[in-house]
Each structure stands twice: as C-alpha cells, then as structure tokens.
Scaffold this motif. Structure first.
Motif, mmCIF file in Angstrom:
data_model
loop_
_atom_site.group_PDB
_atom_site.id
_atom_site.type_symbol
_atom_site.label_atom_id
_atom_site.label_comp_id
_atom_site.label_asym_id
_atom_site.label_seq_id
_atom_site.Cartn_x
_atom_site.Cartn_y
_atom_site.Cartn_z
ATOM 1 N N ARG A 6 69.258 -5.388 90.724
ATOM 2 C CA ARG A 6 70.556 -4.912 91.220
ATOM 3 C C ARG A 6 71.615 -5.031 90.134
ATOM 4 O O ARG A 6 72.437 -4.136 89.947
ATOM 5 C CB ARG A 6 71.002 -5.724 92.422
ATOM 6 N N MET A 7 71.608 -6.145 89.428
ATOM 7 C CA MET A 7 72.617 -6.355 88.393
ATOM 8 C C MET A 7 72.421 -5.400 87.216
ATOM 9 O O MET A 7 73.395 -4.866 86.682
ATOM 10 C CB MET A 7 72.597 -7.805 87.933
ATOM 11 N N VAL A 8 71.178 -5.150 86.835
ATOM 12 C CA VAL A 8 70.908 -4.237 85.716
ATOM 13 C C VAL A 8 71.289 -2.813 86.085
ATOM 14 O O VAL A 8 71.993 -2.125 85.324
ATOM 15 C CB VAL A 8 69.428 -4.329 85.284
ATOM 16 N N ILE A 9 70.850 -2.355 87.246
ATOM 17 C CA ILE A 9 71.175 -0.993 87.675
ATOM 18 C C ILE A 9 72.684 -0.850 87.863
ATOM 19 O O ILE A 9 73.279 0.157 87.469
ATOM 20 C CB ILE A 9 70.408 -0.621 88.959
ATOM 21 N N GLY A 10 73.309 -1.855 88.454
ATOM 22 C CA GLY A 10 74.758 -1.825 88.630
ATOM 23 C C GLY A 10 75.485 -1.740 87.298
ATOM 24 O O GLY A 10 76.433 -0.966 87.144
ATOM 25 N N GLY A 11 75.035 -2.523 86.327
ATOM 26 C CA GLY A 11 75.645 -2.483 85.002
ATOM 27 C C GLY A 11 75.489 -1.126 84.328
ATOM 28 O O GLY A 11 76.420 -0.618 83.695
ATOM 29 N N LEU A 12 74.320 -0.541 84.480
ATOM 30 C CA LEU A 12 74.090 0.795 83.925
ATOM 31 C C LEU A 12 75.006 1.825 84.578
ATOM 32 O O LEU A 12 75.573 2.692 83.902
ATOM 33 C CB LEU A 12 72.628 1.200 84.097
ATOM 34 N N LEU A 13 75.159 1.729 85.897
ATOM 35 C CA LEU A 13 76.034 2.664 86.599
ATOM 36 C C LEU A 13 77.492 2.495 86.175
ATOM 37 O O LEU A 13 78.216 3.490 86.052
ATOM 38 C CB LEU A 13 75.896 2.495 88.118
ATOM 39 N N VAL A 14 77.920 1.265 85.952
ATOM 40 C CA VAL A 14 79.293 1.030 85.471
ATOM 41 C C VAL A 14 79.468 1.696 84.106
ATOM 42 O O VAL A 14 80.462 2.397 83.868
ATOM 43 C CB VAL A 14 79.616 -0.476 85.399
ATOM 44 N N GLY A 15 78.509 1.500 83.219
ATOM 45 C CA GLY A 15 78.591 2.116 81.890
ATOM 46 C C GLY A 15 78.597 3.628 81.939
ATOM 47 O O GLY A 15 79.401 4.283 81.264
ATOM 48 N N ILE A 16 77.735 4.189 82.755
ATOM 49 C CA ILE A 16 77.675 5.647 82.900
ATOM 50 C C ILE A 16 78.978 6.169 83.496
ATOM 51 O O ILE A 16 79.528 7.181 83.049
ATOM 52 C CB ILE A 16 76.463 6.053 83.760
ATOM 53 N N GLY A 17 79.482 5.465 84.508
ATOM 54 C CA GLY A 17 80.735 5.879 85.134
ATOM 55 C C GLY A 17 81.897 5.864 84.157
ATOM 56 O O GLY A 17 82.725 6.775 84.142
ATOM 57 N N LEU A 18 81.959 4.824 83.320
ATOM 58 C CA LEU A 18 83.021 4.759 82.314
ATOM 59 C C LEU A 18 82.891 5.890 81.288
ATOM 60 O O LEU A 18 83.885 6.510 80.910
ATOM 61 C CB LEU A 18 82.994 3.406 81.608
ATOM 62 N N LEU A 19 81.671 6.159 80.862
ATOM 63 C CA LEU A 19 81.445 7.247 79.912
ATOM 64 C C LEU A 19 81.864 8.578 80.517
ATOM 65 O O LEU A 19 82.559 9.372 79.878
ATOM 66 C CB LEU A 19 79.977 7.289 79.480
ATOM 67 N N TRP A 20 81.459 8.841 81.756
ATOM 68 C CA TRP A 20 81.822 10.091 82.412
ATOM 69 C C TRP A 20 83.333 10.217 82.567
ATOM 70 O O TRP A 20 83.900 11.297 82.405
ATOM 71 C CB TRP A 20 81.143 10.207 83.769
ATOM 72 N N THR A 21 83.997 9.107 82.879
ATOM 73 C CA THR A 21 85.450 9.127 83.010
ATOM 74 C C THR A 21 86.098 9.506 81.681
ATOM 75 O O THR A 21 86.976 10.377 81.632
ATOM 76 C CB THR A 21 85.973 7.753 83.470
ATOM 77 N N LEU A 22 85.661 8.850 80.618
ATOM 78 C CA LEU A 22 86.228 9.138 79.299
ATOM 79 C C LEU A 22 85.934 10.567 78.853
ATOM 80 O O LEU A 22 86.774 11.214 78.229
ATOM 81 C CB LEU A 22 85.723 8.128 78.271
ATOM 82 N N GLN A 23 84.764 11.073 79.176
ATOM 83 C CA GLN A 23 84.451 12.459 78.844
ATOM 84 C C GLN A 23 85.329 13.409 79.657
ATOM 85 O O GLN A 23 85.847 14.393 79.127
ATOM 86 C CB GLN A 23 82.979 12.764 79.102
ATOM 87 N N GLY A 24 85.487 13.124 80.927
ATOM 88 C CA GLY A 24 86.318 13.976 81.766
ATOM 89 C C GLY A 24 87.770 14.005 81.323
ATOM 90 O O GLY A 24 88.449 15.024 81.450
ATOM 91 N N LEU A 25 88.248 12.875 80.788
ATOM 92 C CA LEU A 25 89.626 12.811 80.300
ATOM 93 C C LEU A 25 89.773 13.394 78.894
ATOM 94 O O LEU A 25 90.877 13.495 78.379
ATOM 95 C CB LEU A 25 90.102 11.351 80.314
ATOM 96 N N GLY A 26 88.653 13.739 78.275
ATOM 97 C CA GLY A 26 88.686 14.329 76.941
ATOM 98 C C GLY A 26 88.766 13.303 75.821
ATOM 99 O O GLY A 26 88.982 13.676 74.668
ATOM 100 N N VAL A 27 88.600 12.019 76.139
ATOM 101 C CA VAL A 27 88.636 10.972 75.113
ATOM 102 C C VAL A 27 87.357 11.012 74.281
ATOM 103 O O VAL A 27 87.394 10.840 73.068
ATOM 104 C CB VAL A 27 88.822 9.581 75.768
#
Length: 61
Positions: A6-27
């Motif tokens: 749970r912790m590993v998958i959760g951590g991966l999802l947090v990282g992916i979510g942050l990456l997607w956010t930064l990509q969506g914002l154009g950073v």
C-alpha cells in the motif's frame, strides 16, 4: 493488500500525480500532456488518492 505494498503503490501514485500536475501546468515540457489543463486537474486527484492509500498502509493494523 500488505502494508508495504500500500505504501509503495501510494508513493508511486503521489509521484505520478505530481508529475501530471506539473505537466498540466506547463512546468515540465516535452510531452503531449504539457500545458493541457485536464492534467493539472487529474494530477492532484491522483496524488491525494495515493497519499490516502500510503497513509492507510502506514496506519493499517
């Protein structure tokens, strides 16, 4: 599901979510997702779900 998984998958999802956010914002550029507002919305949702999953693994008895 085990606590560690749970912790590993959760951590991966947090990282992916942050990456997607930064990509969506154009950073972060270099992707078809860059600058697309939809990913700036989906990213935080995925990150919060990942954080929730990781925390549930941490506090699971």
């Amino acid at each position: 599901m085990s606590r560690r998984l749970r912790m590993v998958i959760g951590g991966l999802l947090v990282g992916i979510g942050l990456l997607w956010t930064l990509q969506g914002l154009g950073v972060v550029g270099g992707s078809v997702m860059s600058g697309v507002t939809l990913w700036a919305v989906i990213g935080p949702v995925v990150a919060v779900l990942g954080l929730s999953l990781a925390l549930s693994g941490r506090h699971h008895t």
